[in-house]
Design an enzyme around this catalytic site. Structure first.
Site, PDB file in Angstrom:
ATOM      1  N   MET A  64       5.113  32.736  26.889  1.00  0.00           N
ATOM      2  CA  MET A  64       4.341  33.536  27.633  1.00  0.00           C
ATOM      3  C   MET A  64       5.011  33.677  28.996  1.00  0.00           C
ATOM      4  O   MET A  64       5.866  32.770  29.491  1.00  0.00           O
ATOM      5  CB  MET A  64       2.964  33.041  27.984  1.00  0.00           C
ATOM      6  CG  MET A  64       2.352  33.968  28.928  1.00  0.00           C
ATOM      7  SD  MET A  64       0.750  33.226  28.980  1.00  0.00           S
ATOM      8  CE  MET A  64      -0.090  33.625  27.416  1.00  0.00           C
ATOM      9  N   CYS A  65       5.297  34.741  29.522  1.00  0.00           N
ATOM     10  CA  CYS A  65       5.889  35.116  30.821  1.00  0.00           C
ATOM     11  C   CYS A  65       4.912  35.507  31.907  1.00  0.00           C
ATOM     12  O   CYS A  65       3.858  35.910  31.421  1.00  0.00           O
ATOM     13  CB  CYS A  65       7.141  36.316  30.730  1.00  0.00           C
ATOM     14  SG  CYS A  65       7.965  36.183  29.489  1.00  0.00           S
ATOM     15  N   SER A  66       5.212  35.422  33.283  1.00  0.00           N
ATOM     16  CA  SER A  66       4.347  35.981  34.272  1.00  0.00           C
ATOM     17  C   SER A  66       5.046  37.073  34.818  1.00  0.00           C
ATOM     18  O   SER A  66       6.369  36.990  34.851  1.00  0.00           O
ATOM     19  CB  SER A  66       4.004  34.822  35.345  1.00  0.00           C
ATOM     20  OG  SER A  66       5.235  34.583  36.000  1.00  0.00           O
TER      21      SER A  66
END
Length: 193
Positions: A64-66
């Protein structure tokens, strides 16, 4: 007689290629009455689907990335967004920024990929602003590249939101095995709930 037949076959092939290249654009739409000011803020890339070869090769290793969506600095133009993404790569946190420029009705943007050197068109097709957003990206110079993305305001989207994304991705032509929900990683997302 062979020349007309060859010409006909060439026209059929060109027509088929045109049809194969245009469905992504034809299927794209934007959130009705899109409110850019409500779209700003922190999102997490909670779901992805793509036909890109790099995606298929690395989807098992994705995390997951932000992404922080903010107005671009003054001088970039009206409606331009700055998107700063933080992600884990080779056990290190990396940050990249790009500018999304308005490219049609509100909710439609384009940007130039620094890596590929091509233009990408992005549509915010559906969002409730507070929980999720469904984005669709098409690369204009990437041999038919397209991607569906689920943005979530939290690192753990509800099952109904995940199902909504799967349905969205399948409507864009992705198979179930093309849909990935990257696991979260505390390393690059710490303090960002």
């Amino acid at each position: 007689m062979a020349a007309p037949r060859t010409l006909w076959m060439a026209l059929v092939l060109l027509g088929a290629l045109g049809v194969l290249q245009t469905p992504a654009r034809a299927q794209a739409s934007v959130q009705p009455n899109f409110r850019q000011d409500q779209f700003l803020g922190r999102w997490f890339t909670a779901g992805l689907a793509s036909n890109a070869s790099w995606f298929r090769e690395k989807k098992a290793a994705l995390s997951m990335c932000s992404a922080v969506v903010a107005p671009a600095p003054p001088g970039e133009g009206d409606g331009v967004l700055n998107v700063t993404t933080t992600f884990l790569r080779r056990d290190q946190c990396e940050t990249r920024s790009l500018l999304l420029r308005p490219a049609g009705p509100p909710g439609c943007y384009s940007y130039t990929s620094l890596y590929w050197g091509s233009t990408q068109d992005v549509w915010v097709e559906e969002t409730d602003y507070g929980e999720y957003a469904l984005l669709y990206t098409v690369g204009t110079g990437d041999r038919g590249f397209h991607m569906a993305t689920l943005y979530s305001r939290t690192q753990t989207p509800r099952a109904a939101v995940r199902e909504k994304f799967t349905t969205f991705a399948e409507a864009k032509g992705f198979a179930e095995e093309d849909v990935v929900f990257p696991p979260r990683t505390d390393k690059c997302l710490e303090g960002h709930q």
